[in-house]
Design a protein around this motif. Structure first.
Motif, PDB file in Angstrom:
ATOM      1  N   LEU A   2       7.480  15.992  27.088  1.00  0.00           N
ATOM      2  CA  LEU A   2       6.472  15.591  27.562  1.00  0.00           C
ATOM      3  C   LEU A   2       6.958  15.083  29.117  1.00  0.00           C
ATOM      4  N   THR A   3       6.236  15.863  29.991  1.00  0.00           N
ATOM      5  CA  THR A   3       7.026  15.801  31.382  1.00  0.00           C
ATOM      6  C   THR A   3       6.625  14.206  31.860  1.00  0.00           C
ATOM      7  N   TRP A   4       5.556  13.751  31.811  1.00  0.00           N
ATOM      8  CA  TRP A   4       5.362  12.448  32.152  1.00  0.00           C
ATOM      9  C   TRP A   4       6.350  11.518  31.715  1.00  0.00           C
ATOM     10  N   LYS A   5       6.894  11.645  30.443  1.00  0.00           N
ATOM     11  CA  LYS A   5       7.985  10.658  30.108  1.00  0.00           C
ATOM     12  C   LYS A   5       9.026  10.879  30.588  1.00  0.00           C
ATOM     13  N   LEU A   6       9.431  12.014  31.073  1.00  0.00           N
ATOM     14  CA  LEU A   6      10.683  12.337  31.802  1.00  0.00           C
ATOM     15  C   LEU A   6      10.497  11.380  33.350  1.00  0.00           C
ATOM     16  N   GLU A   7       9.233  11.758  33.754  1.00  0.00           N
ATOM     17  CA  GLU A   7       8.989  11.010  34.944  1.00  0.00           C
ATOM     18  C   GLU A   7       9.093   9.390  34.824  1.00  0.00           C
ATOM     19  N   GLU A   8       8.613   8.856  33.913  1.00  0.00           N
ATOM     20  CA  GLU A   8       8.916   7.287  33.936  1.00  0.00           C
ATOM     21  C   GLU A   8      10.534   6.928  34.173  1.00  0.00           C
ATOM     22  N   HIS A   9      11.248   7.837  33.750  1.00  0.00           N
ATOM     23  CA  HIS A   9      12.682   7.592  33.872  1.00  0.00           C
ATOM     24  C   HIS A   9      13.456   8.362  35.329  1.00  0.00           C
ATOM     25  N   HIS A  10      12.714   8.784  36.242  1.00  0.00           N
ATOM     26  CA  HIS A  10      13.136   9.593  37.092  1.00  0.00           C
ATOM     27  C   HIS A  10      14.232   9.114  38.037  1.00  0.00           C
ATOM     28  N   ASP A  11      14.209   7.631  37.895  1.00  0.00           N
ATOM     29  CA  ASP A  11      15.078   7.013  39.019  1.00  0.00           C
ATOM     30  C   ASP A  11      16.265   6.571  38.048  1.00  0.00           C
ATOM     31  N   SER A  12      16.531   6.999  36.786  1.00  0.00           N
ATOM     32  CA  SER A  12      17.625   6.667  36.074  1.00  0.00           C
ATOM     33  C   SER A  12      18.495   7.894  35.790  1.00  0.00           C
ATOM     34  N   SER A  13      19.493   7.879  34.794  1.00  0.00           N
ATOM     35  CA  SER A  13      20.123   8.974  34.399  1.00  0.00           C
ATOM     36  C   SER A  13      19.487   9.589  33.032  1.00  0.00           C
ATOM     37  N   ARG A  14      18.424   8.597  32.223  1.00  0.00           N
ATOM     38  CA  ARG A  14      18.081   8.909  30.929  1.00  0.00           C
ATOM     39  C   ARG A  14      16.987  10.199  30.891  1.00  0.00           C
ATOM     40  N   ALA A  15      16.343  10.466  32.060  1.00  0.00           N
ATOM     41  CA  ALA A  15      15.538  11.809  32.074  1.00  0.00           C
ATOM     42  C   ALA A  15      16.545  12.920  32.152  1.00  0.00           C
ATOM     43  N   TYR A  16      17.489  12.916  33.113  1.00  0.00           N
ATOM     44  CA  TYR A  16      18.408  13.905  33.284  1.00  0.00           C
ATOM     45  C   TYR A  16      19.341  14.313  31.945  1.00  0.00           C
ATOM     46  N   ASP A  17      19.580  13.129  31.381  1.00  0.00           N
ATOM     47  CA  ASP A  17      20.508  13.341  30.028  1.00  0.00           C
ATOM     48  C   ASP A  17      19.595  13.984  28.993  1.00  0.00           C
ATOM     49  N   MET A  18      18.548  13.797  28.983  1.00  0.00           N
ATOM     50  CA  MET A  18      17.350  14.581  27.951  1.00  0.00           C
ATOM     51  C   MET A  18      17.433  15.892  28.315  1.00  0.00           C
ATOM     52  N   ILE A  19      17.290  16.383  29.388  1.00  0.00           N
ATOM     53  CA  ILE A  19      17.200  17.902  30.026  1.00  0.00           C
ATOM     54  C   ILE A  19      18.472  18.395  29.703  1.00  0.00           C
ATOM     55  N   ASP A  20      19.602  17.624  30.120  1.00  0.00           N
ATOM     56  CA  ASP A  20      21.064  18.342  30.027  1.00  0.00           C
ATOM     57  C   ASP A  20      21.443  18.291  28.424  1.00  0.00           C
ATOM     58  N   ALA A  21      21.039  17.402  27.652  1.00  0.00           N
ATOM     59  CA  ALA A  21      21.385  17.805  26.389  1.00  0.00           C
ATOM     60  C   ALA A  21      20.898  19.028  25.729  1.00  0.00           C
ATOM     61  N   ALA A  22      19.646  19.565  26.308  1.00  0.00           N
ATOM     62  CA  ALA A  22      19.316  20.710  25.759  1.00  0.00           C
ATOM     63  C   ALA A  22      20.084  21.777  26.437  1.00  0.00           C
ATOM     64  N   LEU A  23      20.200  21.706  27.737  1.00  0.00           N
ATOM     65  CA  LEU A  23      20.671  22.880  28.486  1.00  0.00           C
ATOM     66  C   LEU A  23      22.133  23.047  28.009  1.00  0.00           C
ATOM     67  N   SER A  24      22.754  22.080  27.763  1.00  0.00           N
ATOM     68  CA  SER A  24      24.256  22.118  27.635  1.00  0.00           C
ATOM     69  C   SER A  24      24.444  22.965  25.968  1.00  0.00           C
ATOM     70  N   ASN A  25      23.344  22.639  25.466  1.00  0.00           N
ATOM     71  CA  ASN A  25      23.414  23.486  24.055  1.00  0.00           C
ATOM     72  C   ASN A  25      22.983  24.884  23.930  1.00  0.00           C
ATOM     73  N   LYS A  26      22.700  25.473  25.310  1.00  0.00           N
ATOM     74  CA  LYS A  26      22.192  26.832  25.415  1.00  0.00           C
ATOM     75  C   LYS A  26      21.137  27.253  24.810  1.00  0.00           C
ATOM     76  N   VAL A  27      20.036  26.447  25.025  1.00  0.00           N
ATOM     77  CA  VAL A  27      18.823  26.733  24.234  1.00  0.00           C
ATOM     78  C   VAL A  27      18.395  27.883  24.748  1.00  0.00           C
ATOM     79  N   LYS A  28      17.215  28.580  24.038  1.00  0.00           N
ATOM     80  CA  LYS A  28      16.710  29.854  24.742  1.00  0.00           C
ATOM     81  C   LYS A  28      15.649  29.318  25.812  1.00  0.00           C
TER      82      LYS A  28
END
Length: 350
Positions: A80-106
């Motif tokens: 839900l991109t608006w939830k990522l945007e709520e945390h755009h000024d912290s590491s939380r949103a990037y941690d969420m994205i990176d958790a998926a990408l580091s797992n090499k999801v399709k």
């Protein structure tokens, strides 16, 4: 099993042009993996932003598929991109994205955001740095949104969600049929695959959209009626008795949950029950929240949130997700063959 070849199946290397979308609080690792094992593409959800829960779901999916820690994970993750945007000024949103990408999801799925392009850039940067190729799905609800997502953002797949969709969607969206045909008409043939979402319930519906030029379909409500979803028996039982007329678009469910902050024009479609009736009658929100909390604790469907699209009336049984995908694939093939049989061969001579 006959093969179906579309832009979508070729792009993400799947056998069945069916996707189970990310559904907050209802998707699960076992649901996503069973859809993938059936030949489609299953998505996990980041829900409303719990990094640890997402990491655990990814680890569960990896275990269910028996894929080593460094291997590619053939499922997707939705945000839900608006939830990522709520945390755009912290590491939380990037941690969420990176958790998926580091797992090499399709694939990564973005929806309901004001600055979706910034998160797509994050995926592209990660892929470039780590030599990955993560496909980006973007949910769109209008022709204009489709044009921007395709031309300006470079989305790999457009999810065209019509007004009939269950769960959250745009209150301004046209019917799925109108939306899909409009997008296909105005985007170039070499544009990204377009998948239909909203009101679909079976393989025949999917086949119909394939003949229009769509590359696949998204079915959400149908996968809620599987043992692998996180719905309770009471919620599934209510879906089995629901009809298209039983559903309603409303903000009542978000008000009682406190899940507010959606972009303008976004609401949700679910089954009408006491929550909606009492919200519309003006019952105080705190009293309604107390009733929902108590009702949920005793599994009372009148006080539980039960998302459903307008196709729910065609759904008559609970079935495992893997088998469901495989059966819908067979139905798609039958319908496509039946359609082709309507065309007579050109007669030669007299």
């Amino acid at each position: 099993m006959a093969q179906i070849s579309t832009k979508l199946t070729r792009l993400i290397d799947i056998n069945v042009p069916i996707t189970c979308p990310p559904m907050a609080n209802t998707s699960s690792a076992v649901l996503a993996t069973e859809v993938t094992l059936g030949g489609g593409l299953g998505f996990l959800t980041a829900d409303y932003g719990d990094v640890q829960a997402l990491r655990q779901s990814l680890a569960d999916a990896r275990g269910l598929l028996k894929i080593e820690a460094t291997g590619n994970l053939p499922i997707g993750v939705g945000f839900l991109t608006w939830k990522l945007e709520e945390h755009h000024d912290s590491s939380r949103a990037y941690d969420m994205i990176d958790a998926a990408l580091s797992n090499k999801v399709k694939a990564i799925w973005f929806s309901f955001g004001r600055h979706i392009h910034t998160w797509i850039q994050r995926v592209r940067q990660w892929d470039k740095l780590h030599l990955q190729d993560t496909k980006v799905f973007v949910l769109v609800s209008s022709l204009q949104e489709a044009k921007v997502a395709s031309k300006d953002w470079g989305a790999d797949v457009l999810v065209a969600q019509g007004i009939e969709a269950g769960g959250h969607g745009a209150s301004y969206a046209p019917p799925t049929l109108s939306l899909v045909t409009s997008i296909l008409k105005h985007l170039p043939e070499n544009g990204p695959p377009v998948v239909a979402a909203g009101g679909l319930s079976n393989g025949s519906h999917v086949a119909a959209f394939l003949t229009l030029g769509a590359s696949g379909a998204v079915l959400g409500t149908r996968f809620l009626l599987t043992p692998e979803s996180r719905y309770t028996d009471a919620q599934r039982a209510r879906l089995l008795t629901a009809s298209a007329e039983s559903t309603v678009r409303t903000l009542a469910f978000d008000q009682v949950r406190g899940t507010l902050g959606w972009p303008e024009g976004i609401d949700g479609r679910g089954t009408r029950n006491a929550i909606v009736d009492q919200f519309e009658a003006g019952l105080g929100i705190e009293e309604l929240r107390a009733r929902v909390k108590e009702g949920t604790s005793r599994d009372d469907p009148d006080y539980m949130i039960i998302w459903a699209g307008t196709g729910v009336g065609d759904m008559t049984e609970i079935k495992g997700a893997k088998v469901l995908v495989q059966e819908m694939h067979q139905e798609i093939v039958r319908r496509l063959k039946a359609g082709a049989a309507l065309i007579e061969a050109e007669k030669v001579g007299n």
